[in-house]
Design an enzyme around this catalytic site. Structure first.
Site, short mmCIF file in Angstrom:
data_model
loop_
_atom_site.label_atom_id
_atom_site.label_comp_id
_atom_site.label_asym_id
_atom_site.label_seq_id
_atom_site.Cartn_x
_atom_site.Cartn_y
_atom_site.Cartn_z
N ASN A 69 39.58 36.17 42.20
CA ASN A 69 40.68 34.81 42.38
C ASN A 69 40.59 33.55 41.60
O ASN A 69 41.11 33.14 40.82
CB ASN A 69 41.60 35.48 43.13
CG ASN A 69 40.72 34.11 44.94
OD1 ASN A 69 39.30 34.35 44.36
ND2 ASN A 69 41.35 34.43 45.58
N LYS A 110 26.59 38.74 41.30
CA LYS A 110 27.15 40.05 40.92
C LYS A 110 29.15 39.76 40.76
O LYS A 110 29.80 39.59 41.94
CB LYS A 110 27.40 41.06 41.56
CG LYS A 110 27.15 42.31 41.37
CD LYS A 110 28.30 42.68 40.46
CE LYS A 110 29.66 43.36 41.18
NZ LYS A 110 31.11 43.42 41.87
N PRO A 111 29.49 39.47 39.71
CA PRO A 111 30.99 38.37 39.48
C PRO A 111 32.10 40.01 39.65
O PRO A 111 31.78 40.93 39.94
CB PRO A 111 31.20 38.07 38.01
CG PRO A 111 30.28 38.70 37.57
CD PRO A 111 28.82 39.72 38.12
N ALA A 112 32.76 39.46 39.84
CA ALA A 112 34.49 40.91 40.15
C ALA A 112 34.26 41.38 38.87
O ALA A 112 34.53 41.23 38.14
CB ALA A 112 35.48 40.55 40.48
N GLY A 166 35.07 37.53 49.09
CA GLY A 166 35.83 38.63 49.00
C GLY A 166 36.77 38.70 50.31
O GLY A 166 36.97 38.46 51.24
N SER A 167 37.12 40.39 49.75
CA SER A 167 37.98 40.69 50.80
C SER A 167 37.20 41.17 52.58
O SER A 167 35.46 41.08 53.01
CB SER A 167 38.52 42.45 50.64
OG SER A 167 37.30 43.39 50.62
N ARG A 202 50.22 28.18 44.29
CA ARG A 202 48.07 27.61 43.57
C ARG A 202 47.84 28.57 43.48
O ARG A 202 47.70 30.19 44.04
CB ARG A 202 47.81 26.50 44.59
CG ARG A 202 46.42 26.19 43.89
CD ARG A 202 45.44 25.19 44.71
NE ARG A 202 44.36 25.24 44.22
CZ ARG A 202 43.38 25.52 45.45
NH1 ARG A 202 43.60 26.12 46.71
NH2 ARG A 202 41.84 25.04 44.72
N CYS A 225 42.77 33.02 49.03
CA CYS A 225 42.52 33.22 49.81
C CYS A 225 43.40 32.19 51.31
O CYS A 225 44.15 32.79 52.36
CB CYS A 225 41.56 33.42 50.33
SG CYS A 225 40.86 31.98 49.77
N SER A 267 41.26 22.62 49.86
CA SER A 267 39.92 23.12 49.16
C SER A 267 39.41 21.50 48.53
O SER A 267 40.06 20.89 47.61
CB SER A 267 40.14 24.24 48.07
OG SER A 267 40.65 25.07 48.41
P1 NAP Z 1 36.60 42.75 46.96
O1 NAP Z 1 37.52 43.44 46.85
O2 NAP Z 1 35.80 42.35 48.66
O3 NAP Z 1 35.81 42.43 45.91
C1 NAP Z 1 35.52 41.16 46.36
C2 NAP Z 1 33.58 41.16 45.34
O4 NAP Z 1 32.91 41.83 46.28
C3 NAP Z 1 34.27 41.30 43.89
O5 NAP Z 1 32.67 41.39 43.05
C4 NAP Z 1 33.37 43.55 44.37
O6 NAP Z 1 33.68 43.62 42.46
C5 NAP Z 1 32.41 43.43 45.15
N1 NAP Z 1 32.55 44.88 45.99
C6 NAP Z 1 33.46 45.33 46.28
N2 NAP Z 1 32.90 46.61 47.00
C7 NAP Z 1 31.68 46.09 47.23
C8 NAP Z 1 31.26 46.65 48.32
N3 NAP Z 1 30.92 48.36 48.35
N4 NAP Z 1 29.80 46.73 47.66
C9 NAP Z 1 29.32 44.69 47.74
N5 NAP Z 1 30.30 44.19 46.66
C10 NAP Z 1 31.47 45.17 46.69
O7 NAP Z 1 38.24 41.00 46.91
P2 NAP Z 1 38.62 41.21 45.67
O8 NAP Z 1 40.21 42.21 46.18
O9 NAP Z 1 38.05 41.17 44.69
O10 NAP Z 1 39.22 39.58 46.19
C11 NAP Z 1 40.09 39.23 47.33
C12 NAP Z 1 39.84 38.97 48.56
O11 NAP Z 1 38.86 37.34 48.19
C13 NAP Z 1 40.37 38.37 49.30
O12 NAP Z 1 40.40 39.00 50.66
C14 NAP Z 1 40.67 36.88 49.10
O13 NAP Z 1 41.09 36.49 50.77
C15 NAP Z 1 39.06 37.05 49.24
N6 NAP Z 1 38.58 35.52 48.86
C16 NAP Z 1 38.07 34.74 50.67
C17 NAP Z 1 37.17 33.40 50.03
C18 NAP Z 1 37.02 32.57 50.64
O14 NAP Z 1 36.56 31.74 50.64
N7 NAP Z 1 37.44 32.31 52.52
C19 NAP Z 1 38.30 33.11 48.47
C20 NAP Z 1 38.79 33.79 47.89
C21 NAP Z 1 39.01 35.22 47.53
P3 NAP Z 1 34.04 44.83 42.06
O15 NAP Z 1 35.15 43.92 41.25
O16 NAP Z 1 33.45 45.09 41.53
O17 NAP Z 1 34.45 45.76 42.97
#
Ligand code: NAP
Length: 489
Positions: free
Chosen positions: A163, A186-188, A240-241, A290, A296, A453
């Site tokens: 995001n 390791k980027p998304a 991430g999540s 935004r 998040c 932020s």
């Molecule tokens: P995500 O599915 O958790 O993925 C985040 C990252 O983790 C990606 O690089 C993904 O790679 C990787 N990943 C996925 N499964 C994994 C596993 N089993 N082991 C290791 N790495 C793994 O989250 P997203 O959908 O990209 O992002 C949205 C989430 O991020 C939302 O929940 C949001 O609230 C959260 N977020 C939090 C913040 C904060 O600062 N608190 C900021 C921004 C976003 P792949 O893309 O290759 O699957």
């Protein structure tokens, strides 16, 4: 910096980006590759090398090999490299914004905002790199001195979401490098191109080979697990999540790896009847829209005091209905497409359920026909308290509104979630604002403000929204160990 094979994106002739893995300062191809899509059309825009476990371990080798020299570099030298990275990022702001918008879909205006925000992490940590202060105190017994020095944690694995493909990377790389750590990023998989562009920029800024490695991979689970089980890796910083955060916390436990977790949110946005309503609506638009709602920190639930709820909903509806939805690359676009099909399907399903539960859509609420991953700005009123949309992270341009009658009810509703990243409060009574801010279970509060932020402030959550802080002075401490030397002299 070695000569790099350049590849062109298929649908943007002017945009040149790297698409191989960046390991030990070299561009490394992989046997298999994966496609990156343009969310505005669903078309393929690039094919990126798909890192394997072997590549991940090679990246850890490179990071471990570079660790001693980087940690020993004078803080001023590390600072100046980060400062150069900031300058380069500002010079390339437009190019980077276009790349972010292309692979993530966000409107250019949001992408430009992200680049400015992302660059600030390099500037802030260039300034912090020379301030990793320790301490000397006298033991209470008077028998000895307590000397505390700060040392880098070591090799770090950084995992980032799609995001904010630039800012989530610089928010980790900046403090890690300032502290003297080396990293594997390791980027998304939806947005690897921005991270690869950052690798180019950091190498040009003078980051030595091996200090920053970038490893796109569709096998995220396998490559990250392999790195966390390599005893040379001493830290994982994940954004991430919450679901994936839990998996990484469990894996990190095996080698007792230091963890920082920036996880999901479910931000409440409270508006009291004594609030400046114009300011509250302005703040709501920022907190909700935004990044098109894909943040998040996005306001996920609006709680509005009953006497002003109708007025607030009408004003928010007018503002949301007036936003222009379109391809991120068009200058006139205010809301771009969401990142991928799954995200649109999830938003659509949450809205459908809320409508089935009795909510009313005062604008939006219907997914447009394709192509592209679009969802319109939507306001829902009369949302049933049991609706999933109030419990789950929406991650899209939808604002559900619920009314409340008292301060204690508002705080109770706001805290009724396992998340605790950020909350927003609008009130004209500062005493109430501070009282409610203290009562809210969140790592951050926006008090009469829809944006929290800031690279100079500690960003992070409580409860299941995370562990640790990024940004501010605290952000670098997450990459430092305190070593205590009991000293007689
Ligand atoms: P995500 O599915 O958790 O993925 C985040 C990252 O983790 C990606 O690089 C993904 O790679 C990787 N990943 C996925 N499964 C994994 C596993 N089993 N082991 C290791 N790495 C793994 O989250 P997203 O959908 O990209 O992002 C949205 C989430 O991020 C939302 O929940 C949001 O609230 C959260 N977020 C939090 C913040 C904060 O600062 N608190 C900021 C921004 C976003 P792949 O893309 O290759 O699957």
């Amino acid at each position: 910096m070695p000569a790099c094979p350049q590849r062109r994106l298929t649908n943007r002739k002017e945009q040149r980006v790297e698409t191989d893995l960046f390991i030990g300062g070299k561009w490394v191809p992989a046997e298999s590759r994966f496609d990156v899509l343009d969310p505005a059309t669903g078309d393929v825009i690039a094919s990126v090398a798909d890192g394997t476990v072997a590549h991940a371990l090679a990246a850890v080798d490179a990071a471990a090999g570079a660790a001693r020299d980087w940690a020993a570099k004078p803080p001023r030298a590390r600072s100046e490299i980060l400062r150069s990275a900031y300058t380069l990022m500002v010079e390339r702001a437009e190019e980077l914004a276009k790349l972010i918008s292309l692979e993530n879909g966000k409107a250019l205006v949001d992408a430009r905002g992200e680049v400015a925000y992302a660059a600030e992490f390099f500037r802030w940590y260039a300034e912090e790199a020379v301030r990793a202060a320790g301490s000397i105190t006298t033991a209470p017994s008077g028998a000895n001195r307590i000397v505390v020095v700060r040392q880098p944690v070591g090799v770090c694995v950084l995992v980032t979401p799609w995001n904010f493909p630039a800012a989530m990377a610089t928010r980790k790389i900046g403090p890690a490098l300032a502290a003297g750590c080396t990293v594997v990023l390791k980027p998304a998989s939806d947005t690897p191109l921005t991270a690869l562009a950052l690798a180019v920029l950091l190498a040009e800024a003078g980051v030595p080979d091996g200090v920053v490695n970038v490893l796109p991979s569709r096998s995220s689970g396998q490559v990250v697990s392999a790195m966390l089980h390599d005893s040379r890796v001493r830290k994982v910083s994940f954004t991430g999540s919450t679901e994936v955060g839990r998996i990484l916390l469990a894996q990190a436990a095996d080698n007792v790896v230091n963890t920082s977790m920036e996880l999901g949110g479910n931000a409440p946005f409270l508006v009291f009847a004594d609030a400046d309503l114009d300011a509250a609506v302005d703040g709501a638009m920022i907190a909700k829209m935004r990044n098109g709602g894909e943040a998040c920190t996005a306001a996920n639930r609006f709680y509005v005091e009953a006497p002003i709820a109708g007025d607030f909903a009408a004003r928010l509806t007018a503002r949301m209905a007036g936003l222009r939805l379109g391809p991120g690359a068009d200058e006139s676009t205010q809301v771009g497409p969401l990142v991928n099909e799954d995200t649109v399907a999830k938003v659509d399903s949450l809205v459908r359920q809320a409508l089935d539960d009795g909510a009313t859509a005062t604008t939006g609420g219907t997914r447009p026909a394709g192509p592209g991953f679009y969802y319109p700005p939507t306001v829902l009123t009369a949302v049933s308290p049991g609706s999933a949309i109030l419990r789950e992270e929406i991650f899209g341009p939808v604002a559900p509104i619920v009314t409340f009658d008292s301060e204690s009810e508002a705080v109770g509703l706001a805290n009724d979630t396992e998340y605790g990243l950020v909350a927003y409060v609008y009130t004209g009574d500062l005493a109430r604002g501070l009282r409610v801010s203290e009562a809210l279970e969140a790592g951050m509060v926006g008090l009469n403000r829809g944006l929290v932020s800031d690279p100079a402030a500690p960003f992070g959550g409580v409860k299941q929204s995370g562990i640790g802080r990024e940004g501010g002075h605290e952000g670098m401490l997450d990459y430092l160990e305190s070593k205590y030397i009991a000293t007689n002299w």
